[in-house]
Design a protein around this motif. Structure first.
Motif: not given
Length: 271
Positions: A198-206, A224-229, A231-236
């Protein structure tokens, strides 16, 4: 024409990595030592990569340093920004890369990549341990497991557990409370991965998420982090077994370019 060997050395905050490249195209050898800037790590990484390649320092035409401690590496011929090196390395591994998410030992960054692997923009968090490899180290210690076990625990999770705090200190307390209330370790681990994503995904969305999205840094080895990212970003999310060596690879590639440029200058002077 004889082969040209260049070395890239990524002196990170928590690990030292090195890659030797032949003619700017082929990875000859690599090394990764689990200690970084200010330690014996960089020297050990160089020694190990030379041994793995079965060559000596004299066989290497150019050494390029990058990373947190790049300016302290006396063996280097030149230093290059880690951002540029990450872009270069990821483009070598994934020619269609447009976004890079990198989670290192003490920082997290998102890079926007243009044509030819050129760095266009970036956002970085290096002020807080949350969303970094250090954060996972702290949580693993609290859970009394090795960091390498986190991805397997994540895969066994059957329940979503929200870790609300984005501060390492408060998250540590929150994890202890979850343990005390009987929450399963695997569910806590999944919650931690989701919190980091969630934290890093917000960074990437910027910087703007554009496929292909490549995940680099040592944390990218954690499925596990690959999975979480994802799901958070909605991207492969794409990653590689070489993800932790990405900065060193980029440095070796820049080293080859620098060597060729200097060789052409010398040839013109002689002419």
């Amino acid at each position: 024409m004889s082969d040209v060997l260049t070395m890239g050395v990524d002196v990170g905050s928590t690990a030292s990595k090195s890659v030797i490249l032949k003619n700017g195209k082929e990875i000859v050898a690599s090394s990764c030592i689990d200690v970084g800037a200010g330690t014996s790590g960089p020297a050990r990484a160089i020694k190990e990569v030379l041994e793995n390649a079965k060559i000596t320092r004299d066989d290497v035409a150019y050494v390029m340093a990058t990373g947190y401690g790049r300016n302290t590496l006396e063996e280097a011929d030149y230093q290059m920004s880690e951002l540029s090196c990450h872009a270069k390395g990821a483009y070598f591994l994934f020619p269609n890369v447009r976004t890079i998410i990198d989670i290192g030992g003490q920082d997290a960054k998102a890079l926007k990549i243009g044509d030819g692997g050129m760095l266009e923009n970036f956002v970085m968090n290096d002020k807080c341990a949350a969303g970094t490899g250090r954060f996972l180290d702290v949580i693993a210690r609290v859970l009394e497991v090795d960091v390498s076990e986190l991805q397997n625990l994540d895969a066994k999770s059957t329940k979503q557990v929200g870790i609300s705090s984005t501060c390492t200190v408060f998250a540590e307390s929150e994890v202890i409370s979850q343990l005390a209330s009987g929450t399963k370790i695997e569910d806590i681990v999944r919650g931690i991965h989701d919190a980091i994503a969630s934290r890093v995904g917000s960074l990437a969305k910027r910087v703007g998420l554009r496929d292909d999205i490549v995940f680099t840094g040592g944390v990218a080895l954690n499925k596990g982090m690959v999975r979480a990212l994802s799901e958070n970003t909605g991207h492969k999310i794409l990653t590689s077994p070489l993800c932790q060596l990405n900065g060193a690879l980029g440095a070796a590639l820049f080293g080859y370019q620098k060597y060729k440029l200097e060789a052409r200058k010398k040839a013109r002077v002689k002419a």
